[in-house]
Design a protein around this motif. Sequence first.
Motif, PDB file in Angstrom:
ATOM      1  N   GLU A 165       0.787  -1.218   0.020  1.00 32.46           N
ATOM      2  CA  GLU A 165       0.065   0.029   0.004  1.00 32.46           C
ATOM      3  C   GLU A 165       0.750   1.410   0.003  1.00 32.46           C
ATOM      4  N   ARG A 166       0.404   2.325  -0.912  1.00 33.17           N
ATOM      5  CA  ARG A 166       0.974   3.693  -0.932  1.00 33.17           C
ATOM      6  C   ARG A 166       2.601   3.613  -0.998  1.00 33.17           C
ATOM      7  N   LEU A 167       2.962   2.813  -1.992  1.00 40.32           N
ATOM      8  CA  LEU A 167       4.445   2.699  -2.177  1.00 40.32           C
ATOM      9  C   LEU A 167       5.072   4.075  -2.401  1.00 40.32           C
ATOM     10  N   TRP A 168       4.188   4.861  -3.309  1.00 44.07           N
ATOM     11  CA  TRP A 168       4.724   6.176  -3.402  1.00 44.07           C
ATOM     12  C   TRP A 168       5.276   6.728  -2.258  1.00 44.07           C
ATOM     13  N   GLU A 169       4.738   6.221  -1.061  1.00 40.11           N
ATOM     14  CA  GLU A 169       5.087   7.233   0.200  1.00 40.11           C
ATOM     15  C   GLU A 169       6.087   6.462   0.842  1.00 40.11           C
ATOM     16  N   THR A 170       5.892   5.140   0.917  1.00 37.82           N
ATOM     17  CA  THR A 170       6.923   4.200   1.689  1.00 37.82           C
ATOM     18  C   THR A 170       8.255   4.211   0.977  1.00 37.82           C
ATOM     19  N   THR A 171       8.337   3.932  -0.629  1.00 42.00           N
ATOM     20  CA  THR A 171       9.281   3.913  -1.038  1.00 42.00           C
ATOM     21  C   THR A 171       9.364   4.535  -2.356  1.00 42.00           C
ATOM     22  N   PRO A 172       9.418   5.809  -2.358  1.00 40.93           N
ATOM     23  CA  PRO A 172       9.076   6.717  -3.492  1.00 40.93           C
ATOM     24  C   PRO A 172      10.007   6.279  -4.889  1.00 40.93           C
ATOM     25  N   ASP A 173      11.544   6.154  -4.658  1.00 37.64           N
ATOM     26  CA  ASP A 173      12.188   5.644  -5.742  1.00 37.64           C
ATOM     27  C   ASP A 173      11.812   4.398  -6.303  1.00 37.64           C
ATOM     28  N   LEU A 174      11.329   3.563  -5.504  1.00 36.74           N
ATOM     29  CA  LEU A 174      10.699   2.021  -5.904  1.00 36.74           C
ATOM     30  C   LEU A 174       9.667   2.331  -6.600  1.00 36.74           C
ATOM     31  N   TYR A 175       8.874   3.043  -6.120  1.00 42.56           N
ATOM     32  CA  TYR A 175       7.527   3.617  -7.061  1.00 42.56           C
ATOM     33  C   TYR A 175       7.981   4.103  -8.420  1.00 42.56           C
ATOM     34  N   ASP A 176       8.761   5.068  -8.522  1.00 40.95           N
ATOM     35  CA  ASP A 176       9.116   5.448  -9.559  1.00 40.95           C
ATOM     36  C   ASP A 176       9.640   4.501 -10.813  1.00 40.95           C
ATOM     37  N   TRP A 177      10.504   3.773 -10.193  1.00 46.21           N
ATOM     38  CA  TRP A 177      11.174   2.741 -11.006  1.00 46.21           C
ATOM     39  C   TRP A 177       9.632   1.751 -11.492  1.00 46.21           C
ATOM     40  N   ILE A 178       9.046   1.183 -10.789  1.00 50.29           N
ATOM     41  CA  ILE A 178       7.971   0.085 -11.088  1.00 50.29           C
ATOM     42  C   ILE A 178       7.116   0.775 -12.112  1.00 50.29           C
ATOM     43  N   ALA A 179       6.537   1.863 -11.697  1.00 49.40           N
ATOM     44  CA  ALA A 179       5.503   2.472 -12.403  1.00 49.40           C
ATOM     45  C   ALA A 179       5.627   2.967 -13.497  1.00 49.40           C
TER      46      ALA A 179
END
Length: 302
Positions: free
Chosen positions: A145-159
């Motif tokens: 949940e809320r990956l953009w908050e917990t791990t923003p760099d990982l969110y940017d990579w995945i999304a």
Amino acid sequence: MGAEFFGNDVMPTRDVESGYASGSSSDSALPEVYFTKPHLKFLNQQLQKLGPEAILQWCLISLPNLFQTTAFGLTGLVTLDMLSKINSAKDSPQVDVMFLDTLHHFQETMDLVDKVKRRYPRVNLHIYKPQDVDTAAEFEAKHGERLWETTPDLYDWIAKVEPAQRAYAELQVKAVLTGRRRSQGGKRGDLDIIEVDDAGLIKVNPLANWSFKQVQEYIKENSVPYNELLDRGYKSIGDWHSTQPVKDGEDERSGRWRGQAKTECGIHNPRSKYAQYLREQELKRQDEALIQVLQNRLTIEA
């Protein structure tokens, strides 16, 4: 002036009398697009003097494997409309468009995608999503949940970053048209017309010189469909969780990641940044696995 071309492994055959490379070289000898630094500087100096339409015409005759990458913001829509007019003849080739569906766009953005398809039916649209998921619910189940908050760099990579790199590879993209402009502020304040990223991808910013007002006027005068959120105070629109309306006097992109230091979504950051990040995450995972093994061994010995 066109791009400079250099062979990879096999030099193209040459006409001894003319001194020019033969245009009938085999596919295996086809070169990549390459700019020397002086050539790139010269091109930027010349293209800086031209309007967006002229820059786009130069791109169409100079850059093979050219695509437009867009989230259907105002500038991207202007580019799309200009290209449709340049290539108005029924048999003229169109520039394919890439759209990264992060699964977290506003519904208004997804509605606009459908409108664009109807308005420009000849355009071939390639939609890329995060790998192995099709919905926001699937994304959350797989990545938390809320990956953009917990791990923003990982969110940017995945999304965003990984889907973009997958698109570039699968579509064999050599150059892209972007919707970035200097007037958007932040790191975009000193944009060149042509850039080359650290992986060799050519990025062209045909409307780099235009203001938000000029873009708005073009949209209105040409009845180009646009995102309804723009009428509600949004000027730059990304994912719903990181986009807010903009106040009078603020930079266009001030509503993106408000309160955070970041100003870019990832696809325009150096790719080496994410390679380093992924390497650090892998080393961290390996360290944690080793610690777990040692702890288990100590427990057994005890």
